[in-house]
Scaffold this motif. Structure first.
Motif: not given
Ligand SMILES: Cc1ncc(COP(=O)(O)O)c(C=O)c1O
Length: 399
Positions: A58-61, A155-160, A179-181, A184-186
């Motif tokens: 995930n993006a947090t990781a 960069e936190d590209c979770a939305h991009a 990036f996050s998948f 809700t993401k793109v």
């Molecule tokens: C700005 C932002 N950063 C990080 C995350 C974390 O993504 P993930 O759920 O894939 O860990 C999110 C998830 O919604 C997010 O909106």
């Protein structure tokens, strides 16, 4: 008519592709870190133009791995308070302390001057979040500031996914991006993440940290403080399908945004966020600022109950520095104890921020809504959203 908050369309071809892929994975016996993961990573490099990509859980990781790979530890990292808490939690889980900074209502993203003011002697990195798919034109100033002060720019590209500023893709401005998948993401794989970087050293360390710290150069003995942040082959297969359709999905989102751009022009009480001229957004969100006189809760309630239109979550209505977790934990994640020094950072960690400290983010958090935006919204649904919004705005003024 009902317009739901989200639909994730999978065509018959998408489903056939995934059914065949699942059979292939089962027959191969290679259920994780196999050819689908490699293909997912390769397609993501093609989308972003990044030199290296690492699929993670995930993006947090992803953010945590980046900070660990950069050896940022027991230091402070600046993040916007206008983000999802995962950005801050990644800082803490990598063994660091969070410093929140303000954002610019024109872009929803970090305010560079406020970042400059908040840099502490132990600050080692800044994380820019491309909120709602906006890459702020201030990205270059922020990068310059980081370079001058010896800070890593992340960069936190979770939305991009697929967003670009003057042709440069999100995930290629800083030392690395995540990036996050999430659904809700793109682009989505249910759960999943991707790190992008041009830095070979960071790439090699991230590969090890993702996989329990195993180092291929020393017979897979553990040379890093690793974790299990791998992605299964089944998840990677969905990622391959999503990336094969990425341009179609993003074009569809742009079509919906163009409809709103045209239809909301001059609407009383609402003003769409004006995007930077050079930005090609994938429109993770379509934020609309409301006039001061509009009661947002009432507007959302009227839209849902009277018109069947569900708005998506704001970015963000609750700022990170206001989350209740700070009542029990310090900014480096230690539990507060009665009167005892909670952690090595002492008073710097006490998190005494108030609304007045973040005027830009406060404005963003109170004054906008986000319209439904996903690929297969048809003309009739979009017309219904716009007409309902116009009526609901006239019914939601302050009184
Ligand atoms: C700005 C932002 N950063 C990080 C995350 C974390 O993504 P993930 O759920 O894939 O860990 C999110 C998830 O919604 C997010 O909106």
């Amino acid at each position: 008519m009902k317009v739901p908050v989200l639909r994730i369309p999978f065509t018959d071809d998408d489903r056939a592709f995934m059914r065949a892929g699942i059979d292939e994975i089962l027959n191969s016996g290679m259920l994780t870190q196999g050819k689908h993961t490699e293909r997912f990573e390769q397609l993501f490099r093609e989308l972003t133009g990044a030199r290296y990509s690492i699929a993670v859980s995930n993006a947090t990781a992803g953010l945590e791995i980046i900070l660990r790979a950069l050896e940022v530890e027991e230091k402070s990292v600046i993040v916007p308070t206008n983000t999802f808490m995962a950005t801050a939690f990644a800082v803490i889980h990598s063994g660091n302390r969070v410093i929140f900074a303000d954002s610019d209502p024109r872009t929803l993203c970090l305010d560079v001057e406020d970042v400059r003011r908040r840099i502490a002697p132990d600050t080692r990195a800044v994380i820019l979040v491309h909120v709602g798919g906006v890459i702020t034109p201030a990205v270059h100033d922020l990068k310059r500031l980081c370079d001058e002060r010896g800070l890593h720019f992340i960069e936190d590209c979770a939305h991009a996914h697929g967003c670009a500023l003057a042709g440069q893709q999100a995930g290629t401005f800083g030392v690395a991006g995540a990036f996050s998948f999430f659904p809700t993401k793109v682009l989505t794989t249910g759960e999943g993440g991707m790190i992008t970087t041009d830095d070979e050293g960071l790439y090699r360390r991230a590969l090890m940290i993702r996989n329990h710290g195993k180092n291929p150069a020393c017979g897979n003995r553990m040379s890093e403080m690793g974790h299990n942040h791998r992605l299964s082959e089944f998840t990677a297969l969905v990622g391959v399908q999503q990336l094969a359709r990425a341009h179609t999905i993003i074009d569809e989102r742009r079509r919906v945004a163009r409809f709103y751009d045209k239809s909301l022009r001059g609407m009383a009480g609402a003003r769409p966020l004006e995007l930077p001229e050079d930005l090609q957004s994938s429109y993770y969100k379509y934020p609309v600022y409301l006039d001061e006189t509009i009661d947002r809760s009432r507007l959302k309630r009227v839209l849902k109950e009277q018109y069947g239109v569900s708005l998506t979550g704001e970015v963000y209505a609750d700022l990170c520095h206001t989350e209740p977790v700070w009542q029990t934990h310090t900014c480096c994640g230690r539990r507060r104890t009665n009167g005892a020094t909670p952690c090595l950072h002492g008073s710097a960690c006490n998190g005494t921020a108030s609304a007045a400290d973040f005027p830009g983010a406060e404005y963003i958090s109170r004054h906008h809504v986000c319209l439904p935006l996903y690929p297969d919204l048809d003309e009739a649904e979009l017309t219904h959203v716009v007409e309902s919004l116009e009526r609901a705005l006239s019914e939601s003024g302050g009184d």
